[in-house]
Enzyme design. Structure first.
Site, mmCIF file in Angstrom:
data_model
loop_
_atom_site.group_PDB
_atom_site.id
_atom_site.type_symbol
_atom_site.label_atom_id
_atom_site.label_comp_id
_atom_site.label_asym_id
_atom_site.label_seq_id
_atom_site.Cartn_x
_atom_site.Cartn_y
_atom_site.Cartn_z
ATOM 1 N N ASN D 181 -9.772 -4.785 5.038
ATOM 2 C CA ASN D 181 -8.518 -5.426 5.420
ATOM 3 C C ASN D 181 -8.126 -5.036 6.837
ATOM 4 O O ASN D 181 -8.496 -3.965 7.324
ATOM 5 C CB ASN D 181 -7.392 -4.979 4.455
ATOM 6 C CG ASN D 181 -6.094 -5.722 4.701
ATOM 7 O OD1 ASN D 181 -6.086 -6.926 4.923
ATOM 8 N ND2 ASN D 181 -4.982 -4.987 4.682
ATOM 9 N N GLU D 217 -3.711 0.214 -2.791
ATOM 10 C CA GLU D 217 -2.579 -0.441 -2.150
ATOM 11 C C GLU D 217 -3.048 -1.250 -0.945
ATOM 12 O O GLU D 217 -3.980 -0.851 -0.248
ATOM 13 C CB GLU D 217 -1.559 0.603 -1.707
ATOM 14 C CG GLU D 217 -0.850 1.255 -2.883
ATOM 15 C CD GLU D 217 0.260 2.167 -2.403
ATOM 16 O OE1 GLU D 217 1.175 1.662 -1.737
ATOM 17 O OE2 GLU D 217 0.188 3.369 -2.670
ATOM 18 N N LEU D 218 -2.379 -2.350 -0.635
ATOM 19 C CA LEU D 218 -2.879 -3.278 0.379
ATOM 20 C C LEU D 218 -3.074 -2.606 1.730
ATOM 21 O O LEU D 218 -4.113 -2.761 2.347
ATOM 22 C CB LEU D 218 -1.937 -4.483 0.525
ATOM 23 C CG LEU D 218 -2.429 -5.540 1.538
ATOM 24 C CD1 LEU D 218 -3.805 -6.056 1.162
ATOM 25 C CD2 LEU D 218 -1.463 -6.696 1.647
ATOM 26 N N ASP D 219 -2.093 -1.853 2.187
ATOM 27 C CA ASP D 219 -2.198 -1.299 3.528
ATOM 28 C C ASP D 219 -2.608 0.164 3.524
ATOM 29 O O ASP D 219 -2.388 0.896 4.482
ATOM 30 C CB ASP D 219 -0.883 -1.506 4.291
ATOM 31 C CG ASP D 219 -0.657 -2.985 4.585
ATOM 32 O OD1 ASP D 219 -1.616 -3.767 4.434
ATOM 33 O OD2 ASP D 219 0.464 -3.349 4.958
ATOM 34 N N GLU D 220 -3.203 0.603 2.420
ATOM 35 C CA GLU D 220 -3.729 1.969 2.344
ATOM 36 C C GLU D 220 -5.255 1.888 2.240
ATOM 37 O O GLU D 220 -5.833 0.824 2.371
ATOM 38 C CB GLU D 220 -3.133 2.672 1.125
ATOM 39 C CG GLU D 220 -1.645 2.937 1.249
ATOM 40 C CD GLU D 220 -1.333 4.006 2.281
ATOM 41 O OE1 GLU D 220 -2.155 4.917 2.442
ATOM 42 O OE2 GLU D 220 -0.281 3.919 2.930
#
Lengths: 275, 275, 275, 275
Positions: D181, D217-220
């Site tokens: 991501n 988690e998306l931003d981890e």
């Protein structure tokens, strides 16, 4: 000669200001103007070729500006600075070297430390060092002693060069707009006592530093300069701390250079930096 | 609206210009001025909040400026561009993407290549591609064919996106101030046919790129933007060439952005870049 | 403990070396190996967790390596350094600060200057300073005096921290592989007495610096580190010189750090840098 | 040929691995090894000059390694990739260009979008585009449809190129270690729906981007690459968003390059990047 002005924005401000300068036969070498449309705020920095009497010019500029205008004509070309430190030497040593060789753009008046760790390096450059311990006294007394020393020198700026005590709102208010701090910063941000340990555990690839004016909170206030240094998996948390010190030194040096050349205008919680 | 002016320097120019703007009730959002003291040359870029008729304003500005002033009022907000290429795709592809998504700040009219290598990628974006081979004809004929195509589109700028033929002084003069080139550059500099091989043999730790206006010589002319990319001992000369392409793409993109926003003023062999 | 080896390349070198280490129960914390295929040259740096007797290990490594192998087992962890200067303070001051606070990774033995300009700053840090004037004597005599001083301290490295005299091939040969120099560098390159003036006139947007080992020519030799700093049209040639000093200081600091940690291997005119 | 291994650390691992390679007469061109002392974890990447049968070599390496070792011999040299997008084009367009000119180091199999906005650009490069709307269905159904498409292509990696839906722990677990991501990041960090607006209001001088593997988690998740771009007071929050897109594109490109060349090893929440 430098003229720096901020005020609420309205049509004709640049024309008014430069009209005054033209009438005085002053030549503009470099001019930067910025309007913050959201705040309706006008900022300008004019570098004029000639020198002239400041007070008379200020009066003439006042006449063409809104009543709230903050005008600095020919601000003190060599600022006076007091440096506050704790134990870490890296930012102070860089400042002392630049001060010694007259490339700081300001004159260091004295160094105040809550430990005596950096007395030796200060004295090697013939700069007075005062130890004001924070131990066995309350914050009010500690800050009163520091303020007493500062006021003796009437500095233009107070530089927190890794000063690790949190200053009270009262102290900050007393020197409003004059206190510059450097602190580490990270992507993502880590709060708490061991940011480098946390950064190491998170496996970050960048370490940063932020120089800013101090308003109410130690690590908040209008940002002057930020920069980063890359790190890798081979950095221990100790190596990260070393890298952090390198970037803190560089960012504080840059921020001081910008401030001492009157390139930084502050409004509310933001800066305009005419680099 | 943007106003860009250069002229010889004299006292009162900013006052004159901004006086005209104020009388028209035009508000200045951002202004940058620079004087080159050695050349006694004045440069200014004004960003005005409102739009207004260009010609009338230009006349009014002319009246307060020296006769040699070059005034651009509200220059074409979306420039027309012709791109010249040879075989390398990296700069062209980046331009085509930005053009396609309308973030280039200009409109690509057509692509002209001395090979047909990049016809396919141009057509994928519905951009006309013309092959003008340099083979079996002299340079005059080659350039006349290119000029014929260019003139059909009357572009504001001609971008040499890795166009590998050297243009004649006559061609360059015809499009004076309109041709932008990107080329590799090194520390130290390497001249000749295989710069990356030489850079590899020298063991450089940086590879650079320079975007510039073309004047008389292909790799000379006023510099708009330069940047570097680090390399190491593990880069083969092929890897260095790849790294070079990345930085060429980035520097050309930046230079075009600056030029298309009318932030670059040229005088003699130098630029003033109001970034 | 660090082991650094270079030799001609052949199959099985890493297996041979690490086999020796494993037999000694030595644990490898970090290993970097590189083969220069064009030169058929093998380079390795091994960081070993434990300390052990250097000489015995060196003998065992020798037995598994080609006869031309250059083996450094546990190279002097704190190098001795002599610094040569002329008048500019910026690189020397940075080295003195790092030396004083024991973060240089080496110990400065003395400073030698052909002027006495930097005697004062050296003495502030209790570092012996020797003036060896180049005036009224020929180069052979000048260099013999310098060599006499250097040899008294038997340093591992000689750092030319803005030493502005050109050293003879004989002097360079005597300290082959030990002399580190810092010099300005530009895109494009400018040769001659006033590079900053030329850079200003050319309107460059970058100023660089290169740290390198000195071989036969002053500004040639294997490059250790290079970096740049951006400049704009608003930089006078004096401002460019100031910016140049900042980047020279930073690049020399980085190069010394790499060399003092035994991360730089030299072969012919290139370096392998295991950063 | 590339060999990448991680396992718990113990004395003799490099000797064991390179002993196997030497016995096979395989020549090591470049080797990097790192031990995480805190986790007692061993990481190695070996670039071997020759090609050889993978399975036989893997068996021989297994014999000299701890049972927990993860061994990749000659990992798929051209990875298969599925790209997930929403509406923003910048990262996808860069990937499509690199894919088209075969410099991505992977082959894009298809693009899946929860809107059809990027169908057109995908088709211009002959890449299948599937729209899977998230509307009028629950997350389980939405993700099942996406997974169905992904599994048809059996990609090595799934790239979230500005895919703005939060993936469930179940989905992430199914493709564990394969999802990459890109997201914006700031100094200080801003949480919530409008990070650029917050960054503008805070007056930051840097905008960053982080590429990472997605875990829960998306931003981890383990960070692969991070970089920043400077901004100034003259950037509106819209300008900041544009600058953010430029740096997101660059950081994702770099991260993909590192991953596709098997230079990134993941352990727990951190990466080892053998750049």
């Amino acid at each position: 000669m430098i003229v720096v002005i901020q005020s609420k924005d309205q049509v004709g401000l640049v024309a008014g200001i430069t009209g005054v300068l033209a009438k005085e036969q002053l030549n503009i070498v470099s001019l930067r103007e910025h309007v913050d449309k959201i705040e309706n705020r006008f900022f300008i920095r004019v570098h004029i070729e000639q020198e002239t009497g400041s007070e008379a010019l200020e009066q003439k500029l006042k006449a063409v500006l809104p009543p709230d205008a903050i005008i600095k004509v020919n601000p003190q070309p060599e600022k006076k600075v007091v440096v506050l430190v704790t134990k870490e030497y890296h930012c102070l040593a860089d400042i002392l070297i630049r001060n010694h060789f007259k490339t700081l753009g300001a004159r260091v008046q004295c160094v105040i430390g809550n430990y005596d760790t950096l007395q030796n390096i200060s004295q090697r450059f013939d700069i007075p060092f005062y130890q004001v311990s924070h131990e066995q006294k309350d914050k009010a007394e500690f800050e009163a002693q520091i303020a007493g020393l500062i006021d003796k020198y009437a500095p233009d700026y107070i530089v927190l060069a890794k000063f690790m005590r949190i200053l009270s709102p009262g102290f900050v208010a007393k020197y409003s707009g004059s206190i510059i701090n450097i602190h580490h910063s990270f992507l993502p941000a880590f709060v708490g006592a061991s940011p480098y340990k946390q950064a190491f555990e998170r496996g970050v690839k960048l370490i940063g530093a932020t120089a800013h004016f101090v308003t109410n909170e130690l690590d908040e206030g209008p940002i002057i300069a930020q920069q980063i240094i890359p790190v890798t998996h081979s950095h221990t948390s100790g190596d990260m701390m070393k890298a952090g010190k390198e970037i803190e030194t560089a960012v504080l040096a840059k921020a001081l250079h910008l401030v001492f050349e009157d390139r930084v205008l502050v409004y509310k919680n933001k800066t305009v930096v005419f680099e």
